[in-house]
Design a protein around this motif. Structure first.
Motif, PDB file in Angstrom:
ATOM      1  N   ALA A   1     105.248  44.857 109.712  1.00 11.38           N
ATOM      2  CA  ALA A   1     105.409  44.325 108.359  1.00 11.38           C
ATOM      3  C   ALA A   1     104.356  44.930 107.434  1.00 11.38           C
ATOM      4  O   ALA A   1     104.651  45.289 106.288  1.00 11.38           O
ATOM      5  CB  ALA A   1     105.309  42.803 108.382  1.00 11.38           C
TER       6      ALA A   1
ATOM      7  N   GLU B   1     106.428  50.722 101.328  1.00  9.50           N
ATOM      8  CA  GLU B   1     107.130  50.415 100.089  1.00  9.50           C
ATOM      9  C   GLU B   1     106.249  50.710  98.877  1.00  9.50           C
ATOM     10  O   GLU B   1     106.714  51.205  97.853  1.00  9.50           O
ATOM     11  CB  GLU B   1     107.562  48.936 100.060  1.00  9.50           C
ATOM     12  CG  GLU B   1     108.557  48.528 101.123  1.00  9.50           C
ATOM     13  CD  GLU B   1     109.966  48.997 100.820  1.00  9.50           C
ATOM     14  OE1 GLU B   1     110.196  49.497  99.716  1.00  9.50           O
ATOM     15  OE2 GLU B   1     110.829  48.888 101.705  1.00  9.50           O
TER      16      GLU B   1
ATOM     17  N   TYR C   1     110.954  44.289  98.290  1.00  6.85           N
ATOM     18  CA  TYR C   1     110.870  44.442  99.751  1.00  6.85           C
ATOM     19  C   TYR C   1     109.454  44.212 100.248  1.00  6.85           C
ATOM     20  O   TYR C   1     109.257  43.782 101.383  1.00  6.85           O
ATOM     21  CB  TYR C   1     111.412  45.803 100.172  1.00  6.85           C
ATOM     22  CG  TYR C   1     112.907  45.870 100.066  1.00  6.85           C
ATOM     23  CD1 TYR C   1     113.694  45.148 100.951  1.00  6.85           C
ATOM     24  CD2 TYR C   1     113.540  46.603  99.082  1.00  6.85           C
ATOM     25  CE1 TYR C   1     115.073  45.160 100.851  1.00  6.85           C
ATOM     26  CE2 TYR C   1     114.917  46.625  98.964  1.00  6.85           C
ATOM     27  CZ  TYR C   1     115.680  45.909  99.848  1.00  6.85           C
ATOM     28  OH  TYR C   1     117.036  45.906  99.752  1.00  6.85           O
TER      29      TYR C   1
ATOM     30  N   MET D   1     109.410  40.678 100.903  1.00  4.96           N
ATOM     31  CA  MET D   1     110.113  40.406 102.152  1.00  4.96           C
ATOM     32  C   MET D   1     109.207  40.665 103.347  1.00  4.96           C
ATOM     33  O   MET D   1     109.083  39.823 104.244  1.00  4.96           O
ATOM     34  CB  MET D   1     111.355  41.306 102.233  1.00  4.96           C
ATOM     35  CG  MET D   1     112.141  41.147 103.497  1.00  4.96           C
ATOM     36  SD  MET D   1     113.480  42.371 103.577  1.00  4.96           S
ATOM     37  CE  MET D   1     112.774  43.571 104.703  1.00  4.96           C
ATOM     38  N   TYR D   2     108.542  41.826 103.343  1.00  8.33           N
ATOM     39  CA  TYR D   2     107.669  42.145 104.480  1.00  8.33           C
ATOM     40  C   TYR D   2     106.487  41.182 104.546  1.00  8.33           C
ATOM     41  O   TYR D   2     106.000  40.860 105.626  1.00  8.33           O
ATOM     42  CB  TYR D   2     107.152  43.587 104.365  1.00  8.33           C
ATOM     43  CG  TYR D   2     108.161  44.628 104.749  1.00  8.33           C
ATOM     44  CD1 TYR D   2     108.755  44.598 106.013  1.00  8.33           C
ATOM     45  CD2 TYR D   2     108.520  45.648 103.883  1.00  8.33           C
ATOM     46  CE1 TYR D   2     109.681  45.556 106.375  1.00  8.33           C
ATOM     47  CE2 TYR D   2     109.442  46.611 104.233  1.00  8.33           C
ATOM     48  CZ  TYR D   2     110.027  46.562 105.485  1.00  8.33           C
ATOM     49  OH  TYR D   2     110.931  47.502 105.854  1.00  8.33           O
TER      50      TYR D   2
ATOM     51  N   PHE E   1     107.381  38.344 106.613  1.00  5.99           N
ATOM     52  CA  PHE E   1     107.444  38.692 108.040  1.00  5.99           C
ATOM     53  C   PHE E   1     106.035  38.882 108.601  1.00  5.99           C
ATOM     54  O   PHE E   1     105.766  38.545 109.751  1.00  5.99           O
ATOM     55  CB  PHE E   1     108.309  39.934 108.260  1.00  5.99           C
ATOM     56  CG  PHE E   1     109.763  39.627 108.289  1.00  5.99           C
ATOM     57  CD1 PHE E   1     110.324  39.036 109.409  1.00  5.99           C
ATOM     58  CD2 PHE E   1     110.578  39.883 107.202  1.00  5.99           C
ATOM     59  CE1 PHE E   1     111.665  38.720 109.443  1.00  5.99           C
ATOM     60  CE2 PHE E   1     111.918  39.566 107.225  1.00  5.99           C
ATOM     61  CZ  PHE E   1     112.459  38.987 108.350  1.00  5.99           C
TER      62      PHE E   1
ATOM     63  N   LEU F   1     113.292  34.627 106.835  1.00  9.37           N
ATOM     64  CA  LEU F   1     114.702  34.991 106.698  1.00  9.37           C
ATOM     65  C   LEU F   1     115.311  34.376 105.451  1.00  9.37           C
ATOM     66  O   LEU F   1     116.104  35.016 104.747  1.00  9.37           O
ATOM     67  CB  LEU F   1     115.473  34.565 107.943  1.00  9.37           C
ATOM     68  CG  LEU F   1     115.202  35.397 109.193  1.00  9.37           C
ATOM     69  CD1 LEU F   1     115.776  34.721 110.417  1.00  9.37           C
ATOM     70  CD2 LEU F   1     115.795  36.785 109.049  1.00  9.37           C
ATOM     71  N   LEU F   2     114.956  33.114 105.155  1.00 10.10           N
ATOM     72  CA  LEU F   2     115.511  32.476 103.959  1.00 10.10           C
ATOM     73  C   LEU F   2     115.053  33.203 102.700  1.00 10.10           C
ATOM     74  O   LEU F   2     115.827  33.389 101.757  1.00 10.10           O
ATOM     75  CB  LEU F   2     115.085  31.011 103.897  1.00 10.10           C
ATOM     76  CG  LEU F   2     115.798  30.079 104.871  1.00 10.10           C
ATOM     77  CD1 LEU F   2     115.201  28.689 104.807  1.00 10.10           C
ATOM     78  CD2 LEU F   2     117.278  30.007 104.558  1.00 10.10           C
TER      79      LEU F   2
ATOM     80  N   GLU G   1     114.271  36.342 102.503  1.00 14.57           N
ATOM     81  CA  GLU G   1     114.989  37.614 102.463  1.00 14.57           C
ATOM     82  C   GLU G   1     116.426  37.403 101.986  1.00 14.57           C
ATOM     83  O   GLU G   1     116.911  38.132 101.117  1.00 14.57           O
ATOM     84  CB  GLU G   1     114.992  38.223 103.869  1.00 14.57           C
ATOM     85  CG  GLU G   1     115.438  39.662 103.913  1.00 14.57           C
ATOM     86  CD  GLU G   1     115.875  40.060 105.300  1.00 14.57           C
ATOM     87  OE1 GLU G   1     115.620  39.313 106.261  1.00 14.57           O
ATOM     88  OE2 GLU G   1     116.497  41.108 105.421  1.00 14.57           O
ATOM     89  N   GLY G   2     117.087  36.390 102.576  1.00 20.15           N
ATOM     90  CA  GLY G   2     118.478  36.148 102.230  1.00 20.15           C
ATOM     91  C   GLY G   2     118.635  35.666 100.798  1.00 20.15           C
ATOM     92  O   GLY G   2     119.566  36.065 100.094  1.00 20.15           O
ATOM     93  N   GLY G   3     117.716  34.792 100.364  1.00 21.03           N
ATOM     94  CA  GLY G   3     117.808  34.245  99.013  1.00 21.03           C
ATOM     95  C   GLY G   3     117.750  35.333  97.963  1.00 21.03           C
ATOM     96  O   GLY G   3     118.444  35.273  96.949  1.00 21.03           O
TER      97      GLY G   3
ATOM     98  N   CYS H   1     118.831  38.299  98.208  1.00 24.00           N
ATOM     99  CA  CYS H   1     120.072  39.080  98.158  1.00 24.00           C
ATOM    100  C   CYS H   1     121.082  38.470  97.209  1.00 24.00           C
ATOM    101  O   CYS H   1     121.902  39.175  96.635  1.00 24.00           O
ATOM    102  CB  CYS H   1     120.709  39.173  99.543  1.00 24.00           C
ATOM    103  SG  CYS H   1     119.775  40.198 100.652  1.00 24.00           S
TER     104      CYS H   1
END
Lengths: 276, 276, 276, 276
Positions: free
Chosen positions: D76, D83, D110, D113-114, D117, D146-147, D149-151, D153
């Motif tokens: 991560a 990035e 991103y 996001m990392y 993680f 994960l939430l 990351e998904g949110g 999107c």
């Protein structure tokens, strides 16, 4: 044809009361009857079972929770007063008679939000008092407060007035359906039974409200679907209906407690008479 | 090329039956076969296990529940009659031959709602009778009634007719998927197995319905996607398909009960013969 | 500036490979590594634990389940063949070289649906064989089949191509998040661990796919966002990626089984040597 | 009128600070107070209980998990650096002073996001160290990653800026509501209590953020609702608020650990004094 069953209920067909109002009123009454019956049945069942007292937390933890609940209720009360009586606030006015329109509803919106946190604080205090409310009720009250707060954030998107009302109704129905689904697995859980009861009372009173909004019994054209204030007010009104349902349930629970305590007292004195 | 496997099924390729109808029909049959097989398999499994009778509630509580179920069923029946035979009601007419269009579907909409509450009441009565239905079935019936009621409040938004049909199908599929996911953790739970069965039966019959609506086997152009009445009717029709699936399951459960009771009786008399 | 770490990975900055492809590829690799590692780790853990054999159902029930799974797999295979080789079917052609466009993707859509039911049937057969797959895997396979079927009914609404791809990714991510949330409460549950693994493999390969679609490494402009066929194909492709992830996991599980059995065998023969 | 309670808080009514900012700030403070109080209360409660050490996994498994967490955190971190410092990356610049606009926010997206993680990896390492974090915290950290990351999107669809902010707030609120609902059934679960705490801290700081964005205290017109960059930045900012809330909770947990260890040490030395 005018002497059908509708006539039996005391409504003359020639009256201006529209049939769609009668329909909504009857549907509402259907749910209200079950809600009211359950709001008496479940507290009685719980009180008769004499809730087991062994899973009571220690006294120290309880005092902390009571303090926390008191602080929460106090803050929420302060919030309500601040929203209402701030210089730019509505000062408890909901409808401005001068402009024939709703006052700015944002403070009312947040007043409603604080109202449910006030309720959550009160439930937290009472549920750690010697009254021994069922476990989990304090978390349910908090969840309701958060759902009411969250729901209002996303609730202002409705397209048509009728659709908006039905959409609000649907959230109440789905909450009840979810609760009934949980009860398939977790049977005889008082908190779930009370939540289902509140969902039925909400549906019942909301069907009546829909009747008054969409087709008033005195025959008018229904509320103005072009006024955005009506949408905001009805969303808030939905929360108030739920607060009302909770109030009815609390009153019935208190009444059934009095009844059970009185019954026990009678039994006690009868036993004493027998023994003496 | 015309002598492919489709020909084996008795359809000539030269017939006007469109291949998309055949596709939907075959998919529907796939799900129907499993639904029908499960609707026999699970009741038999349950009846053979001779459901343990120790978690039976006391007789007093049972009588109250039976009364409640009866009142609920009675009110629902009264609601159906009121919706249908009110002066402005449809009097059981669904399609008006004069105007070549659907009658006002709102009363039918609420008739369907009451129908599922009637079902919920009947299940509540039967599940507290000496027949000993599995625990939790009464709450499942209530949850289904509420889901049907709530679904109809938000279901009228579909854009295209095909999309609307697929959207309805998807709700049935997701209900089944959720049920199968729960069964990963809760194995051998009869209520879940029956719910999954009903979801498969619903999918199966709905694939057939989609075939008839989108590409009729007699070759017409399919239903008019511009008529909003079709949308409302098909939403309602989806509920009726589910009611039909539940009826098939109930019939199969009764038949398997008869079979098991008869088998036991035979065994009993054989044992008597052996002992004498 | 061109000699940054990107250069270390063997890509020259002067190459036409767009940086957004590299980004997607690296993100995909991040998830793939964890997915692949878990697809070896969890089967090994399970096999070492020597799954307790006492909660095995009776042999009679097993034979019935094996039969049911076989019938399901057979029907699904028949469905695949029917969809593909029906007179109007695509006969395994996916891209028509003549018209430079996708063939009619509806049969492919249903082929994919049947593929997952085929998988579900195979899992049902294998999980009741002497191989003793973990309990609940058959229901998980059924749930996956239904979710794939249901998802495709509502998945064709995407607005822009990039948004559609991210929306598909999000469903995979949320499935993994839900699984991880469940694991907070249900620890060391093999079925959940495998589902999480499959979600990571899916994310990993989908990031690569997004890279190829939105910014191909050979420098083209990406796929045509105006062609609706691309949307339908990519939705289907998402299902195939998942099928691929499941295949990789199955292969790794079989390999780790071989490894464990071989290890045991060696230990067994060593023990024999020691004893003799 | 200007000497109302608002004056008591040190704000003069004649100042340009808009009342809607004060409202948002007060609401935010309400939630922050409870979040901060809980972030001290629950770790103290847990540490006092002296978490039972018997459900500790074996040492071998722990070493593997620690390694896995380290690798995850390292990857991560590498991702964040890649990035940010890729040739086309933003090199830690968020706002370009030259063009008076946001830099390309995709790498920041991103990076965020990392970041989660990385956090998940750190929690995994720490929770298998001798510090003995509560079980399930590692899976919660993964679910949050994960939430987040998904949110992101699906989060870029917001219509108006105020609606977008409220929609983000609503997700935080609903997460808290869901958590409180779970606590009705699973009482005294530390992971749930911490999650609820983090949800309250998030709400509190987000109300402040909304105040600054929609009605800045220095009287400006609020952020430009036409700039799409603002939407993307605020979505990302929401994740950073959550990261901040987690940091505050971690700091408070460490502080309360120090306090408890110090207390025990004092008690220990007092006991020694008493014994000698």
């Amino acid at each position: 044809k005018a002497r059908t069953w509708v006539g039996c209920l005391g409504f003359k067909h020639s009256s201006p009361m529209p049939s769609s109002f009668i329909g909504n009123a009857l549907r509402g009454t259907f749910f209200l009857i079950f809600g009211l019956w359950w709001s008496v049945k479940y507290p009685l069942k719980y009180l008769r079972r004499k809730a087991n007292a062994e899973d009571q937390p220690s006294y120290g933890a309880q005092r902390l929770e009571v303090l926390e609940g008191t602080v929460k209720a106090f803050f929420a009360l302060a919030g309500i007063l601040a929203e209402q009586f701030a210089p730019a606030g509505p000062h408890l006015l909901l409808y401005s008679a001068e402009t024939h329109s709703w006052t700015d509803l944002t403070p009312w919106h947040y007043t409603t939000m604080y109202l449910f946190f006030l309720l959550s604080g009160v439930v937290e205090v009472v549920s750690h008092s010697p009254l021994k409310l069922p476990l989990g009720l304090d978390h349910l009250a908090l969840a309701i407060a958060l759902l009411m707060e969250g729901g209002k954030c996303i609730g202002n998107v409705g397209a048509a007035l009728g659709g908006h009302l039905r959409c609000l109704l649907a959230t109440g129905i789905f909450a009840g359906a979810l609760c009934a689904l949980l009860e398939v697995f977790i049977r005889d859980h008082l908190v779930l039974e009370l939540f289902r009861t509140s969902s039925f009372l909400l549906q019942g009173s909301w069907f009546w409200q829909m009747g008054f909004v969409l087709s008033p019994p005195w025959g008018g054209p229904g509320w103005d679907p072009a006024d955005r204030g009506n949408f905001v007010f009805l969303t808030m009104c939905f929360c108030w209906h739920y607060a009302g349902a909770l109030a009815v349930m609390a009153a019935n629970a208190v009444a059934s407690r009095w009844y059970v305590v009185g019954e026990e007292h009678q039994e006690g004195s009868r036993n004493e008479l027998c023994q003496s």
